[in-house]
Design a protein around this motif. Structure first.
Motif, PDB file in Angstrom:
ATOM      1  N   ILE A  19       0.702  -1.235  -0.002  1.00 31.63           N
ATOM      2  CA  ILE A  19       0.034  -0.060  -0.001  1.00 31.63           C
ATOM      3  C   ILE A  19       0.896   1.251  -0.142  1.00 31.63           C
ATOM      4  N   VAL A  20       1.921   1.528   0.887  1.00 31.13           N
ATOM      5  CA  VAL A  20       2.810   2.540   0.825  1.00 31.13           C
ATOM      6  C   VAL A  20       3.602   2.616  -0.506  1.00 31.13           C
ATOM      7  N   ALA A  21       4.049   1.445  -1.012  1.00 30.25           N
ATOM      8  CA  ALA A  21       4.660   1.698  -2.287  1.00 30.25           C
ATOM      9  C   ALA A  21       3.706   2.096  -3.389  1.00 30.25           C
ATOM     10  N   VAL A  22       2.622   1.622  -3.619  1.00 25.70           N
ATOM     11  CA  VAL A  22       1.614   2.190  -4.579  1.00 25.70           C
ATOM     12  C   VAL A  22       1.104   3.469  -4.275  1.00 25.70           C
ATOM     13  N   GLU A  23       1.086   3.974  -3.001  1.00 25.08           N
ATOM     14  CA  GLU A  23       0.804   5.190  -2.773  1.00 25.08           C
ATOM     15  C   GLU A  23       1.828   6.229  -3.063  1.00 25.08           C
ATOM     16  N   ALA A  24       3.009   5.738  -2.763  1.00 25.13           N
ATOM     17  CA  ALA A  24       4.245   6.456  -3.242  1.00 25.13           C
ATOM     18  C   ALA A  24       4.432   6.812  -4.793  1.00 25.13           C
ATOM     19  N   VAL A  25       4.133   5.898  -5.536  1.00 25.65           N
ATOM     20  CA  VAL A  25       4.062   6.047  -6.945  1.00 25.65           C
ATOM     21  C   VAL A  25       2.897   6.895  -7.369  1.00 25.65           C
ATOM     22  N   GLY A  26       1.819   6.849  -6.695  1.00 33.01           N
ATOM     23  CA  GLY A  26       0.838   7.736  -6.947  1.00 33.01           C
ATOM     24  C   GLY A  26       1.090   9.213  -6.701  1.00 33.01           C
ATOM     25  N   HIS A  27       2.132   9.376  -5.264  1.00 35.39           N
ATOM     26  CA  HIS A  27       2.286  10.662  -4.922  1.00 35.39           C
ATOM     27  C   HIS A  27       3.354  11.190  -5.902  1.00 35.39           C
ATOM     28  N   ARG A  28       4.046  10.359  -6.618  1.00 37.01           N
ATOM     29  CA  ARG A  28       5.172  11.005  -7.778  1.00 37.01           C
ATOM     30  C   ARG A  28       4.241  11.567  -8.797  1.00 37.01           C
ATOM     31  N   PHE A  29       2.994  11.039  -9.328  1.00 32.27           N
ATOM     32  CA  PHE A  29       2.427  11.676 -10.321  1.00 32.27           C
ATOM     33  C   PHE A  29       1.494  12.753  -9.963  1.00 32.27           C
ATOM     34  N   TYR A  30       1.001  12.756  -8.794  1.00 35.34           N
ATOM     35  CA  TYR A  30      -0.060  13.676  -8.049  1.00 35.34           C
ATOM     36  C   TYR A  30       0.563  14.113  -6.489  1.00 35.34           C
ATOM     37  N   PRO A  31       1.656  14.836  -6.529  1.00 34.33           N
ATOM     38  CA  PRO A  31       2.413  15.009  -5.172  1.00 34.33           C
ATOM     39  C   PRO A  31       1.368  16.005  -4.322  1.00 34.33           C
ATOM     40  N   PRO A  32       1.501  15.515  -3.170  1.00 35.47           N
ATOM     41  CA  PRO A  32       0.626  16.681  -2.209  1.00 35.47           C
ATOM     42  C   PRO A  32       1.216  17.945  -2.004  1.00 35.47           C
ATOM     43  N   PRO A  33       0.716  18.868  -1.454  1.00 32.09           N
ATOM     44  CA  PRO A  33       1.366  20.096  -1.262  1.00 32.09           C
ATOM     45  C   PRO A  33       2.713  19.905  -0.593  1.00 32.09           C
ATOM     46  N   ASP A  37       1.251  17.166   5.830  1.00 31.41           N
ATOM     47  CA  ASP A  37       1.511  15.947   6.940  1.00 31.41           C
ATOM     48  C   ASP A  37       0.228  15.366   6.953  1.00 31.41           C
ATOM     49  N   PRO A  38      -0.265  14.319   6.555  1.00 29.34           N
ATOM     50  CA  PRO A  38      -1.569  13.621   6.663  1.00 29.34           C
ATOM     51  C   PRO A  38      -1.760  12.986   7.954  1.00 29.34           C
ATOM     52  N   LEU A  39      -0.717  12.754   8.744  1.00 30.11           N
ATOM     53  CA  LEU A  39      -0.896  12.314  10.094  1.00 30.11           C
ATOM     54  C   LEU A  39      -0.813  13.283  11.181  1.00 30.11           C
ATOM     55  N   ASN A  40      -0.656  14.584  10.789  1.00 29.10           N
ATOM     56  CA  ASN A  40      -0.912  15.940  11.538  1.00 29.10           C
ATOM     57  C   ASN A  40      -2.203  16.146  11.528  1.00 29.10           C
ATOM     58  N   PRO A  41      -3.065  16.180  12.944  1.00 33.94           N
ATOM     59  CA  PRO A  41      -4.409  16.734  12.835  1.00 33.94           C
ATOM     60  C   PRO A  41      -4.629  17.977  12.505  1.00 33.94           C
ATOM     61  N   VAL A  42      -3.528  18.962  12.640  1.00 38.74           N
ATOM     62  CA  VAL A  42      -3.673  20.477  12.209  1.00 38.74           C
ATOM     63  C   VAL A  42      -3.856  20.502  10.797  1.00 38.74           C
ATOM     64  N   HIS A  43      -3.044  19.439   9.959  1.00 37.75           N
ATOM     65  CA  HIS A  43      -3.128  19.499   8.542  1.00 37.75           C
ATOM     66  C   HIS A  43      -4.459  18.874   7.863  1.00 37.75           C
ATOM     67  N   GLU A  44      -5.292  18.348   8.777  1.00 39.03           N
ATOM     68  CA  GLU A  44      -6.376  17.561   8.300  1.00 39.03           C
ATOM     69  C   GLU A  44      -7.161  18.198   7.166  1.00 39.03           C
ATOM     70  N   ALA A  45      -7.460  19.516   7.387  1.00 40.73           N
ATOM     71  CA  ALA A  45      -8.389  20.367   6.412  1.00 40.73           C
ATOM     72  C   ALA A  45      -7.728  20.366   5.056  1.00 40.73           C
ATOM     73  N   ALA A  46      -6.518  20.953   5.085  1.00 45.25           N
ATOM     74  CA  ALA A  46      -5.605  20.829   4.030  1.00 45.25           C
ATOM     75  C   ALA A  46      -5.667  19.457   3.013  1.00 45.25           C
ATOM     76  N   PHE A  47      -5.656  18.334   3.879  1.00 48.64           N
ATOM     77  CA  PHE A  47      -5.418  17.018   3.441  1.00 48.64           C
ATOM     78  C   PHE A  47      -6.837  16.804   2.671  1.00 48.64           C
ATOM     79  N   ALA A  48      -7.727  17.149   3.512  1.00 48.19           N
ATOM     80  CA  ALA A  48      -9.148  16.918   2.618  1.00 48.19           C
ATOM     81  C   ALA A  48      -8.963  17.663   1.505  1.00 48.19           C
ATOM     82  N   LYS A  49      -8.933  18.844   1.504  1.00 51.12           N
ATOM     83  CA  LYS A  49      -8.674  19.593   0.277  1.00 51.12           C
ATOM     84  C   LYS A  49      -7.854  18.915  -0.932  1.00 51.12           C
ATOM     85  N   PHE A  50      -6.943  18.584  -0.674  1.00 58.49           N
ATOM     86  CA  PHE A  50      -5.814  17.665  -1.430  1.00 58.49           C
ATOM     87  C   PHE A  50      -6.495  16.646  -2.018  1.00 58.49           C
TER      88      PHE A  50
END
Length: 140
Positions: A19-33, A37-50
């Motif tokens: 799962i981590v490997a396939v998601e990493a490939v996906g992030h190469r094509f569609y990188p997050p801002p 940090d998707p694990l940080n609760p402070v960034h939850e809204a930004a991650f939802a937007k992404f």
């Protein structure tokens, strides 16, 4: 019993790695801002937007990651375990619990949630069937 537990543990580790490997490939094509940090609760809204702004292909990579992770992890578990079906289903349930956690944390499209919750068990059973066939065919 020990081989079944070992199979379950190996299967879960393999599933997570896939799962981590396939998601990493996906992030190469569609990188997050940058800095997200998707694990940080402070960034939850930004991650939802992404996730909401991600194109279909990026979301399909998530579905592929969850499905392929469940399949490969279940395959590894079934190859090791004596109770192949139980080990493979445990891997699928762990993947499904991760999907539920992600869906609860960040809204995902309905179709993606359905795929993430419905496919892990059937692909795990296919993996068991492949291992079962391979171990029960007569030798020529």
């Amino acid at each position: 019993m020990g081989r079944t537990i070992l199979g379950m543990l190996v299967g879960v580790v393999v599933a997570i790695a896939v799962i981590v490997a396939v998601e990493a490939v996906g992030h190469r094509f569609y990188p997050p801002p940058a800095g997200l940090d998707p694990l940080n609760p402070v960034h939850e809204a930004a991650f939802a937007k992404f996730v909401a702004a991600m194109p279909f292909a990026g979301k399909a990579m998530l579905a592929l990651a969850w499905t392929l992770g469940s399949f490969v992890g279940a395959l590894a578990a079934a190859r090791i375990a004596r109770h192949q079906t139980a080990a493979a289903l445990l891997v699928a349930l762990v993947v499904m619990s991760g999907v539920v956690g992600m869906i609860m944390k960040v809204p995902h499209p309905t179709w993606l949630a359905i795929i993430g919750l419905l496919l892990p068990i059937p692909v795990a059973l296919v993996a068991v069937r492949l291992v079962y066939r391979r171990t029960t065919l007569p030798r020529l």
